[in-house]
Design an enzyme around this catalytic site. Structure first.
Site, mmCIF file in Angstrom:
data_model
loop_
_atom_site.group_PDB
_atom_site.id
_atom_site.type_symbol
_atom_site.label_atom_id
_atom_site.label_comp_id
_atom_site.label_asym_id
_atom_site.label_seq_id
_atom_site.Cartn_x
_atom_site.Cartn_y
_atom_site.Cartn_z
ATOM 1 N N GLU A 1 73.749 66.266 27.436
ATOM 2 C CA GLU A 1 74.798 65.306 27.114
ATOM 3 C C GLU A 1 74.384 64.481 25.907
ATOM 4 O OE1 GLU A 1 77.625 64.626 30.626
ATOM 5 O OE2 GLU A 1 76.189 62.992 30.537
ATOM 6 N N HIS B 1 71.342 59.601 33.741
ATOM 7 C CA HIS B 1 72.485 59.674 32.822
ATOM 8 C C HIS B 1 72.236 58.690 31.678
ATOM 9 C CE1 HIS B 1 76.488 58.985 31.213
ATOM 10 N NE2 HIS B 1 76.809 60.160 31.711
HETATM 11 P P1 PGA Z 1 82.875 62.001 28.644
HETATM 12 O O1 PGA Z 1 81.598 61.602 29.555
HETATM 13 O O2 PGA Z 1 83.352 63.331 29.123
HETATM 14 O O3 PGA Z 1 83.862 60.885 28.897
HETATM 15 O O4 PGA Z 1 82.405 62.031 27.227
HETATM 16 C C1 PGA Z 1 80.664 62.559 29.970
HETATM 17 C C2 PGA Z 1 79.534 61.899 30.727
HETATM 18 O O5 PGA Z 1 79.133 60.786 30.373
HETATM 19 O O6 PGA Z 1 79.022 62.488 31.709
#
Ligand code: PGA
Length: 248
Positions: free
Chosen positions: A162, A90
């Site tokens: 992401e 992540h």
């Molecule tokens: P968020 O985070 O939905 O708060 O933007 C997503 C993530 O970091 O997996």
């Protein structure tokens, strides 16, 4: 089945985690989507007995099965604790724990070895995007890992797009941008691992998703589901997202 995953990051006590599950557990939409929760490790044992229609995952995993690795938790240990999934690399792990692509490949292999499903996270930052290097960054993150895995999937693989500029910013990517990234992800998987693997890999979008934006993403055939951070913490907004998803 669409996939709805909740990444709680470093939020929730054991009591708060239980209350969330109590609020969500009876939802009719649960049977129509694959729902995965990534709680803090401290809450796993409390959630496990009640998480019958919800899968549990960990937010990170060690790359070795056992050994003198203080602070790490291995894939077999996660399986033992009831996890079927783990996030890998992540962006917050990349940023705060110096996680890199080669480490991600080892973690994915370790998860497959224990029968768990990795959710490998990729995404470009704002500067890379602004300078037109976003695609190159994604390709690097994907190719390094897929090559290190010898171009073969050793189990189920989910990949989450992401973009760093979208996470926690309140400004999600557009469904079109997310779909384009998903297409690139499948293309890299196809080139490294073949057509069947590209078909099988599940692609999620994550970054400032909310009940209002679910439908747009799920209307994109390239996107199989969402990885939700802050909007997953309140069971009401999570359930609202689930409702839209199973309705879409
Ligand atoms: P968020 O985070 O939905 O708060 O933007 C997503 C993530 O970091 O997996």
């Amino acid at each position: 089945m669409p996939i709805l995953a909740a990444n709680w990051k470093m939020y929730k006590t054991i009591g708060e985690a239980k209350a969330w599950l109590d609020a969500v557990a009876g939802a009719p939409g649960l049977g129509q989507a694959e729902v995965i929760v990534f709680p803090p490790l401290t809450a796993l044992a409390a959630l496990r007995p009640k998480a019958t229609r919800i899968a549990l995952g960990a937010q990170d995993v060690g790359w070795a099965d056992a050994g003198a690795f203080t602070g790490m938790v291995s894939a077999p240990q996660l399986r033992d604790a009831g996890c079927g999934f783990a996030l890998v690399a992540h962006s917050e792990r990349r940023r705060y724990a110096c996680e890199d692509d080669p480490a991600a490949a080892r973690k994915i292999a370790a998860l497959w070895g224990a029968g768990l499903t990795p959710v490998y996270c990729v995404g470009e930052d704002a500067a890379e995007r602004a300078s037109g290097q976003g695609e190159a960054r994604l390709k690097q993150q994907l190719d390094t890992v897929l090559d290190a895995l010898s171009g073969e999937l050793g189990g189920r693989l989910l990949i989450a797009y992401e973009p760093l500029w979208a996470i926690g910013s309140g400004r999600p990517a557009t469904p079109g941008e997310a779909s384009q990234a998903a297409e690139l992800i499948r293309e890299r998987v196809r080139l490294c691992c073949g057509q069947a693997a590209a078909h099988e890999v599940g692609v999620l979008y994550g970054g400032s998703t909310s009940p209002a934006t679910v439908r747009g993403f799920m209307d994109e055939p390239q996107i199989d589901g969402l990885l939700v951070g802050s909007a997953s913490l309140d069971p009401r907004s999570f359930l609202a997202m689930l409702e839209v998803m199973v309705d879409a």
